[in-house]
Design a protein around this motif. Structure first.
Motif, PDB file in Angstrom:
ATOM      1  N   ALA A 162       0.815  -1.218   0.000  1.00 50.68           N
ATOM      2  CA  ALA A 162       0.000   0.000   0.000  1.00 50.68           C
ATOM      3  C   ALA A 162       0.847   1.266   0.000  1.00 50.68           C
ATOM      4  CB  ALA A 162      -0.930  -0.004   1.208  1.00 50.68           C
ATOM      5  N   VAL A 163       1.939   1.252   0.786  1.00 51.51           N
ATOM      6  CA  VAL A 163       2.711   2.486   0.978  1.00 51.51           C
ATOM      7  C   VAL A 163       4.194   2.331   0.672  1.00 51.51           C
ATOM      8  CG1 VAL A 163       3.496   4.193   2.685  1.00 51.51           C
ATOM      9  CG2 VAL A 163       1.108   3.431   2.679  1.00 51.51           C
ATOM     10  N   MET A 164       4.858   1.366   1.314  1.00 44.55           N
ATOM     11  CA  MET A 164       6.318   1.325   1.285  1.00 44.55           C
ATOM     12  C   MET A 164       6.891   1.135  -0.115  1.00 44.55           C
ATOM     13  SD  MET A 164       6.974   2.022   4.399  1.00 44.55           S
ATOM     14  CE  MET A 164       8.761   1.871   4.381  1.00 44.55           C
ATOM     15  N   GLU A 165       6.165   0.437  -0.993  1.00 41.86           N
ATOM     16  CA  GLU A 165       6.645   0.248  -2.363  1.00 41.86           C
ATOM     17  C   GLU A 165       6.491   1.509  -3.202  1.00 41.86           C
ATOM     18  OE1 GLU A 165       4.583  -3.081  -3.975  1.00 41.86           O
ATOM     19  OE2 GLU A 165       5.614  -4.550  -2.723  1.00 41.86           O
ATOM     20  N   ASN A 166       5.711   2.468  -2.719  1.00 38.92           N
ATOM     21  CA  ASN A 166       5.388   3.655  -3.508  1.00 38.92           C
ATOM     22  C   ASN A 166       5.979   4.954  -2.966  1.00 38.92           C
ATOM     23  OD1 ASN A 166       3.476   2.182  -5.278  1.00 38.92           O
ATOM     24  ND2 ASN A 166       2.299   1.958  -3.400  1.00 38.92           N
ATOM     25  N   THR A 167       6.192   5.006  -1.659  1.00 40.62           N
ATOM     26  CA  THR A 167       6.645   6.252  -1.049  1.00 40.62           C
ATOM     27  C   THR A 167       8.115   6.541  -1.347  1.00 40.62           C
ATOM     28  OG1 THR A 167       6.781   7.480   1.040  1.00 40.62           O
ATOM     29  CG2 THR A 167       7.293   5.123   1.135  1.00 40.62           C
ATOM     30  N   ASP A 168       8.471   7.823  -1.332  1.00 38.64           N
ATOM     31  CA  ASP A 168       9.882   8.212  -1.440  1.00 38.64           C
ATOM     32  C   ASP A 168      10.442   8.619  -0.073  1.00 38.64           C
ATOM     33  OD1 ASP A 168       8.537  10.590  -1.081  1.00 38.64           O
ATOM     34  OD2 ASP A 168       9.316  11.565  -2.890  1.00 38.64           O
ATOM     35  N   LEU A 169       9.699   8.287   0.985  1.00 32.90           N
ATOM     36  CA  LEU A 169      10.118   8.643   2.343  1.00 32.90           C
ATOM     37  C   LEU A 169      10.687   7.451   3.111  1.00 32.90           C
ATOM     38  CD1 LEU A 169       7.025  10.837   3.383  1.00 32.90           C
ATOM     39  CD2 LEU A 169       9.240  11.622   2.512  1.00 32.90           C
ATOM     40  N   GLY A 170      10.832   6.298   2.436  1.00 33.26           N
ATOM     41  CA  GLY A 170      11.274   5.086   3.111  1.00 33.26           C
ATOM     42  C   GLY A 170      12.750   5.076   3.473  1.00 33.26           C
ATOM     43  N   ILE A 171      13.049   4.665   4.686  1.00 31.55           N
ATOM     44  CA  ILE A 171      14.420   4.504   5.185  1.00 31.55           C
ATOM     45  C   ILE A 171      14.542   3.100   5.777  1.00 31.55           C
ATOM     46  CG2 ILE A 171      16.093   5.212   6.954  1.00 31.55           C
ATOM     47  CD1 ILE A 171      15.942   7.296   4.843  1.00 31.55           C
ATOM     48  N   VAL A 172      15.634   2.413   5.464  1.00 34.77           N
ATOM     49  CA  VAL A 172      15.885   1.102   6.069  1.00 34.77           C
ATOM     50  C   VAL A 172      17.113   1.201   6.974  1.00 34.77           C
ATOM     51  CG1 VAL A 172      17.219   0.284   4.062  1.00 34.77           C
ATOM     52  CG2 VAL A 172      16.252  -1.371   5.670  1.00 34.77           C
ATOM     53  N   ILE A 173      17.008   0.592   8.146  1.00 35.50           N
ATOM     54  CA  ILE A 173      18.096   0.581   9.130  1.00 35.50           C
ATOM     55  C   ILE A 173      18.488  -0.869   9.406  1.00 35.50           C
ATOM     56  CG2 ILE A 173      18.637   0.998  11.574  1.00 35.50           C
ATOM     57  CD1 ILE A 173      17.060   3.579  11.382  1.00 35.50           C
ATOM     58  N   ALA A 174      19.797  -1.121   9.476  1.00 37.13           N
ATOM     59  CA  ALA A 174      20.290  -2.474   9.733  1.00 37.13           C
ATOM     60  C   ALA A 174      19.896  -2.931  11.128  1.00 37.13           C
ATOM     61  CB  ALA A 174      21.809  -2.505   9.574  1.00 37.13           C
ATOM     62  N   LEU A 175      19.317  -4.128  11.213  1.00 36.49           N
ATOM     63  CA  LEU A 175      18.930  -4.704  12.491  1.00 36.49           C
ATOM     64  C   LEU A 175      19.613  -6.058  12.649  1.00 36.49           C
ATOM     65  CD1 LEU A 175      17.167  -4.738  15.049  1.00 36.49           C
ATOM     66  CD2 LEU A 175      15.344  -5.766  13.682  1.00 36.49           C
ATOM     67  N   ASN A 176      20.611  -6.091  13.510  1.00 38.38           N
ATOM     68  CA  ASN A 176      21.346  -7.331  13.770  1.00 38.38           C
ATOM     69  C   ASN A 176      21.230  -7.667  15.247  1.00 38.38           C
ATOM     70  OD1 ASN A 176      22.481  -7.663  11.050  1.00 38.38           O
ATOM     71  ND2 ASN A 176      23.598  -5.790  11.516  1.00 38.38           N
ATOM     72  N   ALA A 177      19.993  -8.032  15.645  1.00 36.54           N
ATOM     73  CA  ALA A 177      19.708  -8.257  17.061  1.00 36.54           C
ATOM     74  C   ALA A 177      19.194  -9.665  17.314  1.00 36.54           C
ATOM     75  CB  ALA A 177      18.689  -7.224  17.548  1.00 36.54           C
ATOM     76  N   GLY A 178      19.645 -10.609  16.492  1.00 37.44           N
ATOM     77  CA  GLY A 178      19.180 -11.972  16.662  1.00 37.44           C
ATOM     78  C   GLY A 178      17.721 -12.131  16.304  1.00 37.44           C
ATOM     79  N   TRP A 179      17.318 -11.516  15.192  1.00 42.03           N
ATOM     80  CA  TRP A 179      15.917 -11.554  14.743  1.00 42.03           C
ATOM     81  C   TRP A 179      15.588 -12.887  14.086  1.00 42.03           C
ATOM     82  CZ3 TRP A 179      13.811 -12.308   9.885  1.00 42.03           C
ATOM     83  CH2 TRP A 179      12.494 -11.917   9.682  1.00 42.03           C
ATOM     84  N   ASN A 180      14.369 -13.363  14.338  1.00 44.28           N
ATOM     85  CA  ASN A 180      13.873 -14.545  13.646  1.00 44.28           C
ATOM     86  C   ASN A 180      12.367 -14.406  13.455  1.00 44.28           C
ATOM     87  OD1 ASN A 180      13.709 -17.019  12.409  1.00 44.28           O
ATOM     88  ND2 ASN A 180      14.231 -18.231  14.204  1.00 44.28           N
ATOM     89  N   ASP A 181      11.885 -14.817  12.302  1.00 46.92           N
ATOM     90  CA  ASP A 181      10.458 -14.786  11.995  1.00 46.92           C
ATOM     91  C   ASP A 181       9.885 -16.179  12.245  1.00 46.92           C
ATOM     92  OD1 ASP A 181       7.936 -14.512  11.005  1.00 46.92           O
ATOM     93  OD2 ASP A 181       8.520 -14.230   8.917  1.00 46.92           O
ATOM     94  N   LEU A 182       9.062 -16.300  13.280  1.00 50.49           N
ATOM     95  CA  LEU A 182       8.483 -17.603  13.625  1.00 50.49           C
ATOM     96  C   LEU A 182       7.092 -17.749  13.004  1.00 50.49           C
ATOM     97  CD1 LEU A 182       9.573 -17.852  17.369  1.00 50.49           C
ATOM     98  CD2 LEU A 182      10.772 -18.640  15.329  1.00 50.49           C
TER      99      LEU A 182
END
Length: 209
Positions: free
Chosen positions: A175-195
């Protein structure tokens, strides 16, 4: 606590939360977290969120990218303009790729501009509503109508089902993130896992014989 009568994916859910928060607070920051995410290093995670605050306060829509450890086809990918790392923590977002084929995933993991999409977001309520109004104004319209007819039940607000069921079933990414020009990505290396699947729960578990 807002209760959706039916699932309509993340864009309408975030729209509801943003609209309610603006009624009760002066343009608060929203931290959007998926219930099936696991974070093992709380301190690093909190530091990453703090890094995102500066961008969010300026009106950016912040998300957090995970360095891929495999060519996973069950996760989305984020392409950043610059390679993000522990040293260079942030970048503008170039594009999103939703759950690629194995062939595409095999290529993406070789390119350091790509990170896994954690599904964690940070932004001001007004910022995400502004972008939703730009790209999916019907979501805001329907959510506003749903809230006007909601029903209070102890600590809960039950969203009106008749109005809300007209909402499109769409993620905040599409809806938004693929279209906006305001998106910022930040590196997250905190032992993340998608369960989010039994396979990932199995891999994350301590196994006996």
């Amino acid at each position: 606590i807002l209760l959706e009568p039916i699932g309509r994916n993340t864009a309408p859910a975030i729209a509801l939360a943003a609209l309610i928060s603006l009624l009760e607070h002066k343009d608060p920051l929203l931290l959007v977290l998926s219930s099936d995410n696991k974070i093992t290093n709380k301190e690093i995670f909190q530091d990453c969120i703090k890094d995102g605050l500066t961008f969010a306060q300026k009106g950016n829509l912040v998300t957090f990218g995970i360095e891929p450890s495999s060519a996973d086809t069950g996760l989305g990918y984020i392409e950043s303009q610059n390679i993000i790392s522990t040293e260079n923590k942030s970048s503008k977002i170039k594009k999103f790729i939703e759950k690629p084929t194995q062939e595409i995933a095999n290529k993406l993991i070789k390119d350091k501009h790509f990170t896994w999409n954690s599904g964690i977001f940070l932004f001001k309520a007004s910022s995400v509503i502004k972008e939703l109004n730009k790209f999916q104004p019907n979501i805001i319209d329907i959510c506003q109508k749903s809230l006007k007819k909601d029903r209070k039940d102890f600590y809960f607000r039950r969203i009106d089902a008749e109005a809300f069921k007209k909402c499109p079933n769409i993620s905040i990414d599409h809806a938004v993130m693929e279209n906006t020009d305001l998106g910022i990505v930040i590196a997250l290396n905190a032992g993340w896992n998608d369960l989010g699947s039994w396979k990932s729960v199995w891999e994350d578990s301590k196994l006996d014989e």
